[in-house]
Scaffold this active site. Sequence first.
Site, mmCIF file in Angstrom:
data_model
loop_
_atom_site.group_PDB
_atom_site.id
_atom_site.type_symbol
_atom_site.label_atom_id
_atom_site.label_comp_id
_atom_site.label_asym_id
_atom_site.label_seq_id
_atom_site.Cartn_x
_atom_site.Cartn_y
_atom_site.Cartn_z
ATOM 1 N N ASP A 33 0.788 -1.170 -0.047
ATOM 2 C CA ASP A 33 -0.075 0.044 -0.074
ATOM 3 C C ASP A 33 0.703 1.373 0.067
ATOM 4 O OD1 ASP A 33 -1.930 2.008 0.913
ATOM 5 O OD2 ASP A 33 -3.330 0.406 1.177
ATOM 6 N N ILE A 60 1.539 0.918 -6.474
ATOM 7 C CA ILE A 60 1.490 -0.119 -7.636
ATOM 8 C C ILE A 60 1.888 0.348 -8.964
ATOM 9 C CG2 ILE A 60 -0.305 -1.466 -6.433
ATOM 10 C CD1 ILE A 60 -2.360 0.037 -8.433
ATOM 11 N N THR A 125 -16.165 -2.629 -9.739
ATOM 12 C CA THR A 125 -17.340 -1.874 -9.018
ATOM 13 C C THR A 125 -18.544 -2.026 -10.037
ATOM 14 O OG1 THR A 125 -18.009 0.443 -8.621
ATOM 15 C CG2 THR A 125 -16.133 0.168 -10.047
ATOM 16 N N ASP A 126 -19.456 -1.803 -9.321
ATOM 17 C CA ASP A 126 -20.786 -1.836 -10.163
ATOM 18 C C ASP A 126 -21.047 -0.471 -10.993
ATOM 19 O OD1 ASP A 126 -21.423 0.035 -7.988
ATOM 20 O OD2 ASP A 126 -23.392 -0.813 -7.757
ATOM 21 N N GLU A 127 -19.977 0.353 -10.749
ATOM 22 C CA GLU A 127 -20.219 1.972 -11.483
ATOM 23 C C GLU A 127 -19.593 1.668 -12.767
ATOM 24 O OE1 GLU A 127 -18.977 5.514 -10.079
ATOM 25 O OE2 GLU A 127 -19.658 5.051 -7.914
ATOM 26 N N TYR A 150 -13.487 8.287 -12.666
ATOM 27 C CA TYR A 150 -13.218 7.111 -11.685
ATOM 28 C C TYR A 150 -13.951 5.785 -12.437
ATOM 29 C CZ TYR A 150 -14.214 3.625 -7.999
ATOM 30 O OH TYR A 150 -14.443 2.415 -7.218
ATOM 31 N N LYS A 154 -11.940 2.412 -13.805
ATOM 32 C CA LYS A 154 -12.106 1.083 -13.000
ATOM 33 C C LYS A 154 -12.652 0.076 -14.237
ATOM 34 C CE LYS A 154 -11.917 -0.249 -9.484
ATOM 35 N NZ LYS A 154 -10.909 -0.745 -8.683
ATOM 36 N N ARG A 273 -23.858 16.381 -8.444
ATOM 37 C CA ARG A 273 -22.318 16.057 -8.865
ATOM 38 C C ARG A 273 -22.705 16.152 -10.474
ATOM 39 N NH1 ARG A 273 -20.985 10.088 -6.793
ATOM 40 N NH2 ARG A 273 -19.790 10.989 -5.097
ATOM 41 N N HIS A 276 -23.794 12.647 -12.599
ATOM 42 C CA HIS A 276 -24.276 11.893 -11.364
ATOM 43 C C HIS A 276 -25.319 10.573 -12.003
ATOM 44 C CE1 HIS A 276 -25.618 12.212 -7.088
ATOM 45 N NE2 HIS A 276 -25.369 10.909 -7.188
HETATM 46 P P1 NAD Z 1 -9.978 3.442 -0.007
HETATM 47 O O1 NAD Z 1 -9.766 4.682 -0.981
HETATM 48 O O2 NAD Z 1 -10.378 3.341 1.186
HETATM 49 O O3 NAD Z 1 -8.340 2.644 -0.166
HETATM 50 C C1 NAD Z 1 -7.720 2.744 -1.218
HETATM 51 C C2 NAD Z 1 -6.434 2.384 -0.815
HETATM 52 O O4 NAD Z 1 -5.453 1.875 -1.815
HETATM 53 C C3 NAD Z 1 -5.627 3.153 0.188
HETATM 54 O O5 NAD Z 1 -5.045 2.276 1.345
HETATM 55 C C4 NAD Z 1 -4.582 3.750 -0.690
HETATM 56 O O6 NAD Z 1 -3.409 4.031 0.270
HETATM 57 C C5 NAD Z 1 -4.507 2.389 -1.486
HETATM 58 N N1 NAD Z 1 -3.479 3.224 -2.623
HETATM 59 C C6 NAD Z 1 -4.264 4.056 -3.544
HETATM 60 N N2 NAD Z 1 -3.406 4.301 -4.737
HETATM 61 C C7 NAD Z 1 -2.162 3.522 -4.343
HETATM 62 C C8 NAD Z 1 -1.331 3.127 -5.382
HETATM 63 N N3 NAD Z 1 -0.637 3.881 -6.281
HETATM 64 N N4 NAD Z 1 -0.394 2.181 -4.875
HETATM 65 C C9 NAD Z 1 -0.512 1.482 -3.926
HETATM 66 N N5 NAD Z 1 -1.625 1.661 -2.815
HETATM 67 C C10 NAD Z 1 -2.502 2.495 -3.319
HETATM 68 O O7 NAD Z 1 -10.813 2.362 -1.175
HETATM 69 P P2 NAD Z 1 -11.740 1.242 -0.776
HETATM 70 O O8 NAD Z 1 -13.256 2.047 -0.585
HETATM 71 O O9 NAD Z 1 -11.411 0.550 0.324
HETATM 72 O O10 NAD Z 1 -11.843 0.540 -1.997
HETATM 73 C C11 NAD Z 1 -11.129 -0.459 -2.495
HETATM 74 C C12 NAD Z 1 -11.162 -1.120 -3.732
HETATM 75 O O11 NAD Z 1 -12.809 -1.394 -3.854
HETATM 76 C C13 NAD Z 1 -11.178 -0.107 -4.988
HETATM 77 O O12 NAD Z 1 -10.767 -0.570 -5.908
HETATM 78 C C14 NAD Z 1 -12.494 0.223 -5.278
HETATM 79 O O13 NAD Z 1 -12.614 0.752 -6.823
HETATM 80 C C15 NAD Z 1 -13.258 -1.003 -4.876
HETATM 81 N N6 NAD Z 1 -14.521 -0.573 -4.748
HETATM 82 C C16 NAD Z 1 -14.961 0.102 -3.578
HETATM 83 C C17 NAD Z 1 -16.386 0.158 -3.472
HETATM 84 C C18 NAD Z 1 -16.592 1.109 -2.298
HETATM 85 O O14 NAD Z 1 -17.929 1.310 -1.837
HETATM 86 N N7 NAD Z 1 -15.832 1.722 -1.288
HETATM 87 C C19 NAD Z 1 -17.298 -0.561 -4.045
HETATM 88 C C20 NAD Z 1 -16.920 -1.421 -4.920
HETATM 89 C C21 NAD Z 1 -15.656 -1.544 -5.511
HETATM 90 O O1 DAU Z 2 -20.998 1.630 -6.579
HETATM 91 C C1 DAU Z 2 -19.795 1.539 -6.181
HETATM 92 C C2 DAU Z 2 -18.912 2.765 -6.007
HETATM 93 O O2 DAU Z 2 -19.457 3.227 -4.652
HETATM 94 C C3 DAU Z 2 -17.305 2.558 -5.643
HETATM 95 O O3 DAU Z 2 -16.818 1.896 -6.730
HETATM 96 C C4 DAU Z 2 -16.631 3.824 -5.325
HETATM 97 O O4 DAU Z 2 -15.309 3.469 -4.799
HETATM 98 C C5 DAU Z 2 -17.462 4.458 -4.050
HETATM 99 O O5 DAU Z 2 -16.844 5.534 -3.561
HETATM 100 C C6 DAU Z 2 -18.988 4.479 -4.204
HETATM 101 O O6 DAU Z 2 -19.283 5.490 -5.321
HETATM 102 P P1 DAU Z 2 -20.483 6.760 -5.281
HETATM 103 O O7 DAU Z 2 -19.986 7.696 -5.980
HETATM 104 O O8 DAU Z 2 -21.701 5.876 -5.500
HETATM 105 O O9 DAU Z 2 -20.345 6.791 -3.491
HETATM 106 P P2 DAU Z 2 -20.338 8.183 -2.638
HETATM 107 O O10 DAU Z 2 -20.190 7.892 -1.251
HETATM 108 O O11 DAU Z 2 -19.382 9.189 -2.979
HETATM 109 O O12 DAU Z 2 -21.791 8.727 -2.985
HETATM 110 C C7 DAU Z 2 -23.014 7.946 -2.887
HETATM 111 C C8 DAU Z 2 -24.225 8.585 -3.098
HETATM 112 O O13 DAU Z 2 -24.311 9.789 -2.319
HETATM 113 C C9 DAU Z 2 -24.089 9.189 -4.554
HETATM 114 O O14 DAU Z 2 -25.381 9.088 -5.217
HETATM 115 C C10 DAU Z 2 -23.677 10.787 -4.406
HETATM 116 C C11 DAU Z 2 -24.195 10.974 -3.111
HETATM 117 N N1 DAU Z 2 -23.585 11.871 -1.947
HETATM 118 C C12 DAU Z 2 -22.481 11.761 -1.859
HETATM 119 C C13 DAU Z 2 -21.559 12.784 -0.975
HETATM 120 C C14 DAU Z 2 -20.359 12.173 -0.618
HETATM 121 C C15 DAU Z 2 -24.360 13.296 -1.740
HETATM 122 O O15 DAU Z 2 -25.711 13.308 -1.785
HETATM 123 N N2 DAU Z 2 -23.499 13.893 -0.880
HETATM 124 C C16 DAU Z 2 -22.407 13.762 -0.457
HETATM 125 O O16 DAU Z 2 -21.639 14.622 0.237
#
Ligand code: NAD
Ligand code: DAU
Length: 337
Positions: A33, A60, A125-127, A150, A154, A273, A276
């Site tokens: 990391d 990475i 991700t589902d995005e 983003y 992905k 956003r 969005h």
């Molecule tokens: P996060 O932002 O909390 O963590 C990301 C981690 O990756 C951090 O520890 C950061 O230091 C590390 N990182 C970033 N850039 C790097 C680099 N260049 N080299 C090495 N390490 C690096 O993210 P998360 O929410 O835990 O998401 C993890 C994975 O899951 C991501 O690939 C994201 O796309 C995917 N994902 C997230 C969600 C969600 O809702 N959070 C949903 C679906 C998929």
């Molecule tokens: O669907 C999976 C994805 O979910 C992951 O791949 C991403 O890493 C993760 O960040 C997340 O993306 P979203 O854009 O869906 O998540 P976020 O929490 O940023 O926003 C969720 C919803 O809430 C979205 O419709 C935007 C809205 N939102 C978000 C923020 C931060 C607000 O209304 N206000 C806010 O301040």
Amino acid sequence: MKLLVTGGAGFIGSCFVRMALRENRAAKVVVYDKLTYAGNLENLQPVARRPELRFIQADICDGDAVETTLRDESPDAIVHFAAESHVDRSIHSPAPVIETNFNGTFTLLEAARRFGIKRFLHVSTDEVYGSIEEPLDADENYPLRASSPYSASKAGSDLLALSYFTTYKLNVTVTRASNNYGPYQFPEKLIPLMISNALEDKPLPIYGDGLQIRDWLYVEDHCRAIFATLEKGRPGQVYNVGGNCSLPNIDVVRRILQAAGKPESLMTFVTDRPGHDRRYALTNEKLTYETGWHPEVGFDEGLAETIQWYRENREWVAHVKSGEYQRFYDLNYKSRG
Ligand code: NAD
Ligand code: DAU
């Protein structure tokens, strides 16, 4: 099994590492990391003394560091979480997102191919499906229509990973999960941001009309799905991982306020956003059919646990908010009115 976990100090990666060690699922776990703003060694503190854990701070995108690690550690599998994960940051500043998510994944795949790594699980991700038209729930064959830098990064890395199976027979599997929530999530994402603002009696900024729909997945359920995929998933396949819990954002925010005992007057509607996505919704049928996995934690239960965790870990929140968090908060919210 010896696992190399990229991004293992982030929200989902650290949950995966804590579970892997707590449940004795791996003989060794090497966390790789960079420790960006989102990476935090405090997330690994509960397992920090485990002899099976090794931490490497590296990027990475750094091919030499990746190769040295694969040579020294010879992992059986790479579980690739590392990414720039926030949509709003990718809109303000796409360059690091493309660099890490696409080029970083490319660097890892190339090294995995050269070193003959036996299993590569790419966490997507589902995005990548973009906004999903009602009444459909996306299966794995739904077209890819990424909306933000983003999600495009992905989608690109997801397809690149699959191409390494098709072309080089690298044993790649891809998971596409919905919105995760739970303890240790950086408070830039909807649920932890709303919880931490509510606990501090600050406004809760809702984008646009708040009627956008997301599918919510408790982080431990996501990690269990990744263990199931590692064990039983087929090479070259994609598996959706959803929480069977589609809710409009405004309902999520109302439930947070109610559970935290705070007034709805804290809700503030702000500029939407750009680009969005209106609705995410997945079917998990393939993963459930092939591995038996299904989400176990209901939304009310998961949310209550998450709020409790943020109440009890104010130091963790204060610490992560003390860094460059405030600069991003001002950039993202001041202009939204
Ligand atoms: P996060 O932002 O909390 O963590 C990301 C981690 O990756 C951090 O520890 C950061 O230091 C590390 N990182 C970033 N850039 C790097 C680099 N260049 N080299 C090495 N390490 C690096 O993210 P998360 O929410 O835990 O998401 C993890 C994975 O899951 C991501 O690939 C994201 O796309 C995917 N994902 C997230 C969600 C969600 O809702 N959070 C949903 C679906 C998929
Ligand atoms: O669907 C999976 C994805 O979910 C992951 O791949 C991403 O890493 C993760 O960040 C997340 O993306 P979203 O854009 O869906 O998540 P976020 O929490 O940023 O926003 C969720 C919803 O809430 C979205 O419709 C935007 C809205 N939102 C978000 C923020 C931060 C607000 O209304 N206000 C806010 O301040």
